[in-house]
Write a protein that holds these residues in place. Structure first.
Motif, PDB file in Angstrom:
ATOM      1  N   LEU A 222       0.694  -1.216  -0.036  1.00 35.03           N
ATOM      2  CA  LEU A 222      -0.102   0.089  -0.063  1.00 35.03           C
ATOM      3  C   LEU A 222       0.739   1.174   0.259  1.00 35.03           C
ATOM      4  O   LEU A 222       0.566   2.313  -0.602  1.00 35.03           O
TER       5      LEU A 222
ATOM      6  N   SER B 136      -5.591   4.128   1.294  1.00 28.67           N
ATOM      7  CA  SER B 136      -6.471   3.034   1.805  1.00 28.67           C
ATOM      8  C   SER B 136      -7.700   3.355   1.520  1.00 28.67           C
ATOM      9  O   SER B 136      -8.721   2.415   1.094  1.00 28.67           O
TER      10      SER B 136
ATOM     11  N   LEU C 176      -8.953   3.354  -1.975  1.00 32.08           N
ATOM     12  CA  LEU C 176      -9.130   1.932  -2.646  1.00 32.08           C
ATOM     13  C   LEU C 176     -10.108   1.030  -1.923  1.00 32.08           C
ATOM     14  O   LEU C 176     -10.766  -0.016  -2.544  1.00 32.08           O
ATOM     15  N   ASN C 177     -10.683   1.285  -0.869  1.00 32.81           N
ATOM     16  CA  ASN C 177     -11.708   0.500  -0.211  1.00 32.81           C
ATOM     17  C   ASN C 177     -13.128   1.240  -0.231  1.00 32.81           C
ATOM     18  O   ASN C 177     -13.988   1.141   0.547  1.00 32.81           O
TER      19      ASN C 177
ATOM     20  N   ALA D  20      -2.352   2.058  -8.363  1.00 32.24           N
ATOM     21  CA  ALA D  20      -2.504   0.334  -7.932  1.00 32.24           C
ATOM     22  C   ALA D  20      -2.711  -0.449  -9.267  1.00 32.24           C
ATOM     23  O   ALA D  20      -2.093  -1.435  -8.940  1.00 32.24           O
TER      24      ALA D  20
ATOM     25  N   TYR E  64      -1.457  -3.765  -7.640  1.00 36.64           N
ATOM     26  CA  TYR E  64      -1.700  -3.847  -6.048  1.00 36.64           C
ATOM     27  C   TYR E  64      -3.129  -4.604  -5.847  1.00 36.64           C
ATOM     28  O   TYR E  64      -3.872  -4.007  -6.499  1.00 36.64           O
TER      29      TYR E  64
ATOM     30  N   VAL F  89      -6.174  -5.187  -3.471  1.00 38.18           N
ATOM     31  CA  VAL F  89      -6.772  -4.677  -2.358  1.00 38.18           C
ATOM     32  C   VAL F  89      -7.190  -5.868  -1.375  1.00 38.18           C
ATOM     33  O   VAL F  89      -8.047  -6.848  -2.095  1.00 38.18           O
ATOM     34  N   LYS F  90      -6.813  -6.041  -0.168  1.00 36.16           N
ATOM     35  CA  LYS F  90      -7.310  -6.985   0.631  1.00 36.16           C
ATOM     36  C   LYS F  90      -8.570  -6.673   1.385  1.00 36.16           C
ATOM     37  O   LYS F  90      -8.847  -5.703   1.878  1.00 36.16           O
TER      38      LYS F  90
ATOM     39  N   LYS G  40     -11.387  -6.379   3.711  1.00 38.15           N
ATOM     40  CA  LYS G  40     -11.562  -6.133   5.029  1.00 38.15           C
ATOM     41  C   LYS G  40     -12.416  -7.066   6.027  1.00 38.15           C
ATOM     42  O   LYS G  40     -13.184  -7.503   5.187  1.00 38.15           O
TER      43      LYS G  40
END
Length: 335
Positions: free
Chosen positions: A4, A19, A22-23, A42, A47, A49-50, A52
């Motif tokens: 990130l 963050s 991206l969320n 990204a 990248y 995105v994990k 949440k």
């Protein structure tokens, strides 16, 4: 593998901002250029995105009216659909509850917000507040004192548009077919539309006192009230119905008695439900933004929860407007 901080560095923003973008953090206020820079960074760095770990959020819709009443009056159905559409698009679970449910308090113990649809007593609202502080009232007017968030329609201006329109068409005798509603304590809920109807009729010195009838907000009631008025052999020149179902029932009663609309009598409804486009003749009516009211109520509750802010008491009034179709015409002496 990109991290990130690499995305943030390439986009020239903070890690926290990257963050939140991206969320899809709806509460974040940044320019479109900043969002674009983060998303492009990204993509360039591949990248990922994990997801949440989130706790499921549930809002409750508490309905003052029954399922049968909702089916007979599409206004309330549209109101609920507006609420549910917004919450669904924001991944908020919805728990639908009726005010007379036996286990209502058990059903509300873990909700994050409550949207009340319809007319509730102050005592009932206080009981709900003891379970959840965040409550929004839709279609219930708390004029004074306004201790909650309530969103209502501007009935007074809507009726003014109707009576102004009747006056413009040259009518001197006008009638009102309304509905009677009670809160959960069976106390009569005053309908602003009747009071406004009388006020604006007086302004134009119209004859209206003999032509006021009230029952339920249903087509059956509209048919019965119109039939009773026809049987009195003293009809007004125009009718304002406080809901489209009432107006549709009245149209049928007039048809069954060979009274032509708008040649013999004009009629205006209220709500602009879909079927008013297909009545015979198509019904002139007032557009009531019930769906938008539901969306706005859900939006206010959602953002209050998202920001962990309390709801400040306020009264929001949404405008209505007249839709002209074919159920009204100028008086014959005017043509």
């Amino acid at each position: 593998m990109a991290k990130l901080k690499d995305v943030a560095q390439l986009a020239n923003v903070s890690i926290a901002t990257a963050s939140r973008i991206l969320n899809n953090d709806a509460s974040l206020s940044v320019t479109e250029d900043t969002k674009k820079a983060v998303l492009q960074a990204a993509k360039q760095l591949q990248y990922i995105v994990k997801p949440k770990k989130t706790t499921k959020v549930t809002f409750a819709i508490v309905q003052w009216y029954s399922i049968d009443e909702e089916l007979s009056d599409p206004y309330y159905l549209t109101l609920r659909q507006g609420v549910e559409s917004f919450l669904k698009s924001h991944q908020i679970a919805v728990r639908r509850i009726f005010s007379n449910d036996i286990n209502i308090y058990q059903s509300l113990h873990d909700v994050s917000g409550i949207i009340c649809l319809g007319k509730f007593s102050i005592e009932y609202i206080h009981k709900l507040k003891a379970l959840c502080e965040k409550i929004i009232l839709l279609d219930m007017d708390l004029i004074s004192p306004c201790s909650e968030v309530c969103i209502v329609l501007d009935f007074d201006n809507a009726v003014k548009q109707v009576i102004d329109y009747f006056h413009m068409l040259g009518y001197k005798k006008v009638g009102f077919l309304g509905g009677i509603e009670h809160d959960d304590d069976n106390q009569l809920y005053f309908d602003t539309r009747r009071g406004s109807f009388e006020k604006y009729c007086q302004k134009y010195q119209m004859d209206y006192q003999k032509y006021i009838m009230e029952d339920k907000f249903t087509s059956e009631s509209g048919y019965q009230m119109m039939t009773e008025m026809i049987q009195s052999q003293d009809l007004p020149e125009a009718i304002f119905a406080a809901s489209d179902p009432i107006a549709i029932g009245a149209l049928r009663a007039l048809f069954d008695n060979n009274i032509k609309v708008p040649d013999d009598i004009s009629i205006i409804g209220f709500d602009n439900i879909e079927s008013t486009n297909f009545t015979s003749p198509p019904l002139t009516t007032v557009y009531a933004p019930a769906y938008e009211m539901g969306e706005l109520g859900a939006q206010l509750l959602y953002y209050s929860h998202l920001k962990n802010d309390s709801l400040n008491p306020m009264r929001i009034q949404l405008p209505c407007y007249l839709i002209e179709r074919e159920s009204c015409q100028k008086t014959k002496k005017e043509t």
